[in-house]
Enzyme design. Structure first.
Site, PDB file in Angstrom:
ATOM      1  N   ASN A 179       0.783  -1.169  -0.126  1.00  0.00           N
ATOM      2  CA  ASN A 179       0.018  -0.083   0.014  1.00  0.00           C
ATOM      3  C   ASN A 179       1.027   1.203  -0.067  1.00  0.00           C
ATOM      4  O   ASN A 179       2.045   1.253   0.536  1.00  0.00           O
ATOM      5  CB  ASN A 179      -0.790   0.034   1.201  1.00  0.00           C
ATOM      6  CG  ASN A 179      -1.957   1.062   1.106  1.00  0.00           C
ATOM      7  OD1 ASN A 179      -1.718   2.251   1.561  1.00  0.00           O
ATOM      8  ND2 ASN A 179      -3.283   0.547   0.643  1.00  0.00           N
ATOM      9  N   GLU A 190       2.783 -14.332   3.831  1.00  0.00           N
ATOM     10  CA  GLU A 190       2.513 -15.512   5.019  1.00  0.00           C
ATOM     11  C   GLU A 190       1.140 -15.138   5.679  1.00  0.00           C
ATOM     12  O   GLU A 190       0.423 -16.160   6.088  1.00  0.00           O
ATOM     13  CB  GLU A 190       3.634 -15.336   6.220  1.00  0.00           C
ATOM     14  CG  GLU A 190       4.913 -16.036   5.487  1.00  0.00           C
ATOM     15  CD  GLU A 190       5.803 -14.835   4.882  1.00  0.00           C
ATOM     16  OE1 GLU A 190       5.343 -13.726   4.489  1.00  0.00           O
ATOM     17  OE2 GLU A 190       7.186 -15.232   4.938  1.00  0.00           O
TER      18      GLU A 190
HETATM   19  N1  THU Z   1       7.690 -10.050   2.607  1.00  0.00           N
HETATM   20  C1  THU Z   1       6.663 -10.936   2.632  1.00  0.00           C
HETATM   21  O1  THU Z   1       5.806 -10.975   1.891  1.00  0.00           O
HETATM   22  N2  THU Z   1       7.080 -12.103   3.424  1.00  0.00           N
HETATM   23  C2  THU Z   1       8.492 -12.102   3.966  1.00  0.00           C
HETATM   24  O2  THU Z   1       8.668 -13.074   4.423  1.00  0.00           O
HETATM   25  C3  THU Z   1       9.383 -10.899   3.740  1.00  0.00           C
HETATM   26  C4  THU Z   1       8.672  -9.705   3.308  1.00  0.00           C
HETATM   27  C5  THU Z   1       7.027  -8.675   1.694  1.00  0.00           C
HETATM   28  C6  THU Z   1       6.750  -7.459   2.633  1.00  0.00           C
HETATM   29  C7  THU Z   1       6.967  -6.270   1.415  1.00  0.00           C
HETATM   30  O3  THU Z   1       5.955  -6.486   0.809  1.00  0.00           O
HETATM   31  C8  THU Z   1       8.133  -6.939   0.682  1.00  0.00           C
HETATM   32  O4  THU Z   1       8.192  -8.199   0.892  1.00  0.00           O
HETATM   33  C9  THU Z   1       9.304  -6.263   0.820  1.00  0.00           C
HETATM   34  O5  THU Z   1       9.839  -6.440   2.150  1.00  0.00           O
END
Ligand code: THU
Length: 160
Positions: A64, A74
């Site tokens: 966002n 997750e």
């Molecule tokens: N992110 C995840 O979706 N899972 C993780 O385990 C680490 C980070 C996402 C959050 C953000 O949208 C992007 O990856 C960069 O941090």
């Protein structure tokens, strides 16, 4: 005073040894990652949960413009599972990430996700986490190892 030791063991599975179930879950996670909404980080994460009832629940990160309002893959998957299958435990969690058109090495959950993963396991039972990279996967047999000394809420006042 006494030193105590906290050890965590994990398994590394070379890609050649992935079983069919892991391959299917990896594909599901990768498809989910491709649907991430990550215009700010351009880091796409996909999570696939194999549920105890055989369902596969996937999630991707949803960002966002107000950055903290975004959510990781997750938590998207775990909250979807909680909303749709509140009485079903999680059997496995499989994670992948893609950036600049390429899969990254083993993706490791952030602190907030570790907290949510821990509580999701306490609702039902512990489950393994597969952090799948290009050449291999790291497997933690018990997702609670992601958060040693984590806050599990057991000391909160009991509500009757
Ligand atoms: N992110 C995840 O979706 N899972 C993780 O385990 C680490 C980070 C996402 C959050 C953000 O949208 C992007 O990856 C960069 O941090």
């Amino acid at each position: 005073m006494k030193k105590e030791l906290f050890t965590i063991d994990y398994t590394r599975i070379p890609r050649a040894e992935f079983d069919d179930e892991l391959r299917i879950l990896e594909q599901s996670a990768e498809q989910a990652a491709l649907k991430a909404y990550a215009p700010y980080s351009r880091f796409n994460v996909g999570a696939a949960l194999l549920m105890d009832n055989g369902e596969i629940v996937v999630g991707s990160n949803q960002e966002n413009a107000a950055y903290p309002s975004g959510i990781c893959a997750e938590r998207t998957a775990i909250y979807y599972a909680g909303a749709h299958f509140p009485d079903v435990g999680i059997k496995k969690l499989v994670l992948v990430a893609i950036t600049e058109g390429r899969r990254v090495e083993e993706i490791s959950p952030c602190g907030a996700c570790r907290q949510v993963i821990m509580e999701s396991s306490m609702r039902h039972h512990a489950y393994p986490v597969y952090m799948v990279g290009v050449d291999s996967a790291i497997v933690l047999d018990d997702c609670r190892f992601l958060l040693p000394f984590g806050f599990d809420g057991k000391d909160l006042p009991q509500t009757s």
